[in-house]
Scaffold this motif. Structure first.
Motif, PDB file in Angstrom:
ATOM      1  N   ALA A   1      10.620  -6.060  -4.379  1.00 16.79           N
ATOM      2  CA  ALA A   1       9.823  -5.485  -3.610  1.00 16.79           C
ATOM      3  C   ALA A   1       8.587  -5.081  -3.805  1.00 16.79           C
ATOM      4  CB  ALA A   1      10.864  -4.299  -2.963  1.00 16.79           C
ATOM      5  N   ALA A   2       8.744  -4.544  -5.121  1.00 13.20           N
ATOM      6  CA  ALA A   2       7.263  -3.723  -5.439  1.00 13.20           C
ATOM      7  C   ALA A   2       6.177  -5.085  -5.934  1.00 13.20           C
ATOM      8  CB  ALA A   2       7.643  -3.230  -6.887  1.00 13.20           C
TER       9      ALA A   2
ATOM     10  N   PRO B   1       1.110  -1.460   8.024  1.00 13.12           N
ATOM     11  CA  PRO B   1       2.327  -1.868   8.723  1.00 13.12           C
ATOM     12  C   PRO B   1       3.661  -1.981   7.940  1.00 13.12           C
ATOM     13  CG  PRO B   1       0.660  -3.281   9.398  1.00 13.12           C
ATOM     14  CD  PRO B   1       0.193  -2.778   8.343  1.00 13.12           C
ATOM     15  N   LEU B   2       3.551  -1.888   6.580  1.00 12.69           N
ATOM     16  CA  LEU B   2       4.516  -2.053   5.623  1.00 12.69           C
ATOM     17  C   LEU B   2       5.324  -0.757   5.420  1.00 12.69           C
ATOM     18  CD1 LEU B   2       3.059  -4.501   2.947  1.00 12.69           C
ATOM     19  CD2 LEU B   2       4.460  -5.194   4.927  1.00 12.69           C
TER      20      LEU B   2
ATOM     21  N   LEU C   1       7.592   3.119  -0.194  1.00 10.31           N
ATOM     22  CA  LEU C   1       7.239   4.026  -0.996  1.00 10.31           C
ATOM     23  C   LEU C   1       5.984   3.600  -2.003  1.00 10.31           C
ATOM     24  CD1 LEU C   1      10.683   5.493  -2.432  1.00 10.31           C
ATOM     25  CD2 LEU C   1       9.081   6.678  -1.039  1.00 10.31           C
ATOM     26  N   ALA C   2       6.266   2.370  -2.392  1.00 13.35           N
ATOM     27  CA  ALA C   2       4.962   1.732  -3.003  1.00 13.35           C
ATOM     28  C   ALA C   2       3.899   1.676  -2.194  1.00 13.35           C
ATOM     29  CB  ALA C   2       5.677   0.316  -3.519  1.00 13.35           C
ATOM     30  N   ALA C   3       3.827   1.189  -0.992  1.00 17.33           N
ATOM     31  CA  ALA C   3       2.870   1.122   0.061  1.00 17.33           C
ATOM     32  C   ALA C   3       2.347   2.488   0.056  1.00 17.33           C
ATOM     33  CB  ALA C   3       3.369   0.661   1.101  1.00 17.33           C
ATOM     34  N   LEU C   4       2.911   3.464   0.279  1.00 17.06           N
ATOM     35  CA  LEU C   4       2.435   4.828   0.299  1.00 17.06           C
ATOM     36  C   LEU C   4       1.696   5.191  -0.942  1.00 17.06           C
ATOM     37  CD1 LEU C   4       5.220   7.010   2.117  1.00 17.06           C
ATOM     38  CD2 LEU C   4       2.868   6.668   3.011  1.00 17.06           C
ATOM     39  N   ALA C   5       2.201   4.881  -2.062  1.00 15.95           N
ATOM     40  CA  ALA C   5       1.650   5.486  -3.428  1.00 15.95           C
ATOM     41  C   ALA C   5       0.099   4.629  -3.178  1.00 15.95           C
ATOM     42  CB  ALA C   5       2.282   4.906  -4.500  1.00 15.95           C
ATOM     43  N   LEU C   6       0.263   3.305  -2.861  1.00 19.63           N
ATOM     44  CA  LEU C   6      -1.184   2.555  -3.190  1.00 19.63           C
ATOM     45  C   LEU C   6      -2.148   3.129  -2.268  1.00 19.63           C
ATOM     46  CD1 LEU C   6      -2.548   0.034  -3.982  1.00 19.63           C
ATOM     47  CD2 LEU C   6      -1.491  -1.247  -2.530  1.00 19.63           C
TER      48      LEU C   6
END
Length: 594
Positions: free
Chosen positions: A33-34, A288-289, A150-155
């Motif tokens: 997923a990451a 959107p992710l 979570l990864a999208a938010l961090a990015l």
């Protein structure tokens, strides 16, 4: 009887049955997923290279190769994750069904009466099967669906905090709406599973009663209880759909709507020179992710609510009280006379609370090596008495003793090994004649099988079958006649060679010819053994060493045939009715009319 040590079986407990495979699958799902975000970040870097004053074509080519490698690695990890998850899931299903089978072999028979075969079939087959979807599919999907936001938010947070907050703007409204939609979901799932269990029970009854269904021209619709169960499920689905469709449509729209906020804000910030074009492109791709995977999580949690109810029913079976051996208990030697004694026995079906006593104060002895008969009108408690002997039920009070020892002090396996049982309803299994005989003694030789079948007057009809002892007999022995099934059951009991023989109406469904053959087989089977026989045909037990007369769960009299005729009014009436029935003909009641 006591309850086996049992902790509530939760989803964490399921994962604990195959931890390495399932945790490995989860870690691979997280990594996959990451990596799904890597192509978007590469596009961002490519946009920076393209929009630079001097575009760096070499960097763009390397970034493109990096994106392809990330995509390939992501799908490789996903495939490995699903393979490990399926291996773990099938391992858990195997262990779970094995535990259920062992548990059901140890519970008393009234457990089956309370739960019903349809409900238990649903638990063992459908409910455990539902766990495969959670372990093999949902578990990797859920951890992946949690990782992507979570990864999208961090990015995004590393790029611009304002656009990140804009991407989250619809979330509070969606969460509030979901809380409203899911209220009372546990109760609704219990209703749904109750409806499904009812359908399963009625389908089993419908199939078992197929001869009656055909004779009376019934269909599934005219078979009232099955039709009611199916229509009840249909009405439940209609009510649930009508009440929730609008809310779920709005919830799904909210989780897909953050671009409505992000795109205008991003364009405004770009026009003011506060966000570059590459960052705007990244947010339009990644925003959107953040929320869309939550839609998958929502459906997953809804599925989980249904599986939680299934897991609760599995846990109920695993936590049911079982017949347990006394620690260190040893069986008496085979040489010890295996007499039977009932000492002031009490018994009530169910938990005994609010239940009428099925047996009250039952006391008698069945001498070793002799025949003891249980007689009485229907419903007197004869079969209940017989089922207490092998602990198919557990006494509520008093004691049942074999060889001078309370059956509860025997190791269960040893107690059953000393008994050969012939039931009124013959239980044969799908397989060959040889398979069914060897259930009594798996290591028996072919010669011993033939000897037992010959003694039971079954060998002649067996060798006439198309493949002899290797002939498949169909489900429940459907390819054999009633008398053949009964003689095969007696052959199985003879092959066991146990010191105690329990006969529960062994000739109830036999015609005159088969009755003679079965009686001859039983005469041989009973020689030198302690026999407890239940009989309605009193002439078959007239010579018994001891006869116990039961009436409404109590002993109305006991002794030999002549003694009971002289001193027991109920036995005299039973004998008179028996004699009248033997002399009865259709013409005698109809006055000889043609």
């Amino acid at each position: 009887m006591s309850s086996a040590p049992h902790k509530p079986l939760g989803f964490a407990g399921l994962i604990g049955m195959a931890p390495w495979a399932l945790l490995g699958a989860s870690l691979l799902a997280i990594a996959s997923a990451a990596l799904s975000l890597a192509p978007f970040y590469v596009l961002y870097r490519m946009a920076l290279a393209i929009f630079a004053p001097v575009p760096d074509t070499e960097a763009i080519r390397h970034l493109a190769l990096l994106a392809v490698a990330a995509i390939a690695l992501r799908w490789l990890m996903m495939a490995a994750s699903h393979a490990l998850a399926h291996l773990g899931a099938f391992s858990v299903l195997f262990q779970l069904r094995l535990r259920l089978a062992r548990q059901l072999a140890r519970v008393p028979m009234d457990f089956f009466a309370r739960h019903g075969s349809g409900s238990l079939r649903k638990t063992v087959v459908d409910d455990t099967g539902a766990m495969e979807g959670f372990l093999a599919h949902m578990l990797p999907d859920v951890v992946a669906s949690l990782t992507v936001p979570l990864a999208a938010l961090a990015l995004m947070a590393a790029m611009d905090w304002r656009l990140t907050l804009a991407a989250l703007a619809p979330l509070p409204v969606a969460v509030l709406l979901q809380a409203v939609l899911l209220r009372d979901s546990g109760e609704r799932m219990r209703e749904w599973h109750g409806l499904q269990a009812g359908i399963a029970t009625q389908i089993v009854e419908f199939l078992r009663g197929m001869p009656v269904v055909k004779v009376f021209g019934l269909s599934a619709q005219s078979f009232g209880r099955l039709d009611d169960a199916i229509q009840g499920a249909v009405r439940w689905v209609d009510r649930y759909s009508a009440g929730s469709a609008g809310g779920w449509a709005m919830f799904m729209a909210l989780l897909s709507a953050n671009l409505v906020v992000v795109a205008p804000l991003g364009a405004w910030l770009h026009a003011r020179g506060q966000v570059d074009a590459a960052t705007l492109v990244l947010f339009l791709l990644v925003a959107p992710l953040v929320l869309q995977p939550l839609l998958r999580l929502t459906f997953a949690f809804g599925e989980q609510a249904r599986r939680a109810e299934a897991l609760r029913r599995i846990g109920e079976v695993l936590a049911a009280p079982v017949l347990r051996d006394v620690p260190g208990a040893q069986a008496p030697a085979l040489a010890v006379p295996h007499g039977i004694a009932f000492d002031n026995v009490e018994f009530a079906y169910g938990d005994g609370v609010g239940e009428a006593q099925a047996l009250q104060g039952i006391s008698f002895e069945a001498p070793a090596g002799r025949v003891t008969a249980l007689v009485g009108p229907s419903g007197a408690g004869k079969s209940t008495v017989a089922r207490l002997l092998p602990r198919l039920h557990e006494v509520s009070g008093g004691a049942v003793r074999v060889a001078g020892r309370d059956v509860r002090q025997w190791p269960q396996a040893a107690l059953l090994s000393r008994m050969a049982i012939v039931f009124q309803e013959v239980h044969l299994f799908h397989g060959t004649v040889r398979d069914n005989l060897r259930m009594a003694r798996p290591g028996a030789s072919d010669e011993e099988l033939v000897a037992a079948a010959t003694t039971a007057r079954a060998h002649d009809f067996i060798v006439r079958l198309p493949q002899g002892y290797d002939t498949p007999i169909g489900e429940r022995g459907a390819r054999l006649s009633g008398g053949e099934r009964q003689r095969l059951s007696i052959a199985r009991a003879l092959l066991k060679d146990a010191p105690i023989v329990l006969l529960d109406e062994a000739m109830a469904h036999a015609d005159a010819e088969n009755e003679l053959l079965i009686q001859q087989a039983l005469d041989v089977a009973c020689q030198g053994r302690t026999v407890l026989v239940i009989a309605h045909r009193l002439h078959t037990v007239r010579q018994a060493a001891h006869i116990v007369v039961l009436d409404q769960g109590r002993i109305a009299g006991q002794g030999r045939h002549e003694e009971l005729l002289a001193g027991c009014a109920l036995y005299r009436q039973l004998w008179r009715d028996h004699e009248d029935a033997r002399d009865w003909t259709l013409g005698s009641e109809l006055g000889g009319a043609p």
